[in-house]
Scaffold this active site. Sequence first.
Site, mmCIF file in Angstrom:
data_model
loop_
_atom_site.group_PDB
_atom_site.id
_atom_site.type_symbol
_atom_site.label_atom_id
_atom_site.label_comp_id
_atom_site.label_asym_id
_atom_site.label_seq_id
_atom_site.Cartn_x
_atom_site.Cartn_y
_atom_site.Cartn_z
ATOM 1 N N HIS A 183 0.842 -1.198 0.000
ATOM 2 C CA HIS A 183 0.000 0.000 0.000
ATOM 3 C C HIS A 183 0.879 1.251 0.000
ATOM 4 O O HIS A 183 0.641 2.182 -0.780
ATOM 5 C CB HIS A 183 -0.922 -0.041 1.222
ATOM 6 C CG HIS A 183 -1.995 0.971 1.211
ATOM 7 N ND1 HIS A 183 -2.061 1.973 2.152
ATOM 8 C CD2 HIS A 183 -3.053 1.155 0.382
ATOM 9 C CE1 HIS A 183 -3.129 2.724 1.895
ATOM 10 N NE2 HIS A 183 -3.744 2.246 0.831
ATOM 11 N N ASP A 184 1.905 1.266 0.840
ATOM 12 C CA ASP A 184 2.854 2.390 0.849
ATOM 13 C C ASP A 184 3.514 2.551 -0.513
ATOM 14 O O ASP A 184 3.686 3.672 -1.007
ATOM 15 C CB ASP A 184 3.951 2.170 1.900
ATOM 16 C CG ASP A 184 3.484 2.390 3.317
ATOM 17 O OD1 ASP A 184 2.376 2.926 3.521
ATOM 18 O OD2 ASP A 184 4.244 2.024 4.240
#
Length: 150
Positions: free
Chosen positions: A92-93
């Site tokens: 996600h990052d």
Amino acid sequence: MRRRLSTTVAALATTLLALVAIAAPATAAPADKAQVLSSWTQTSAASYNSWAAANSNKGAWSAYGFDWSTDYCSWSPDNPLGFPFSQSCARHDFGYRNYKAAGQFSANKARLDSAFYEDLKRVCNRYTGATRTTCNGTAWTYYQAVRAFG
């Protein structure tokens, strides 16, 4: 029969060459960065697995200049109640950081958040019964947090 066999062999060879070209990051042109980024940030398990393989071999992708940095689940626990969410948070990052750098974050945020939720649910699918239910509830909470605050 020979003609059909040689046509089949030629088709297989072409397919194999195409697959080798896709799987060879060191020879891929950085101009394909947007395509690679997109392929690694979809909701499917195949997308996650491709990203995870690349994440394990970042050097092969250095020509693309991807930002691989992560703080995992930010201010939330990386492994809440023992559920291993850290790799889902890392992907996600990766999506957030690289789409922000490309100036395309707003257009992709909803998909990145959905991919995050699908990754978390795949973690939860390893469990059964009440443990799975608890994990899915935790995954839903994490997803709602990134939708609202991510």
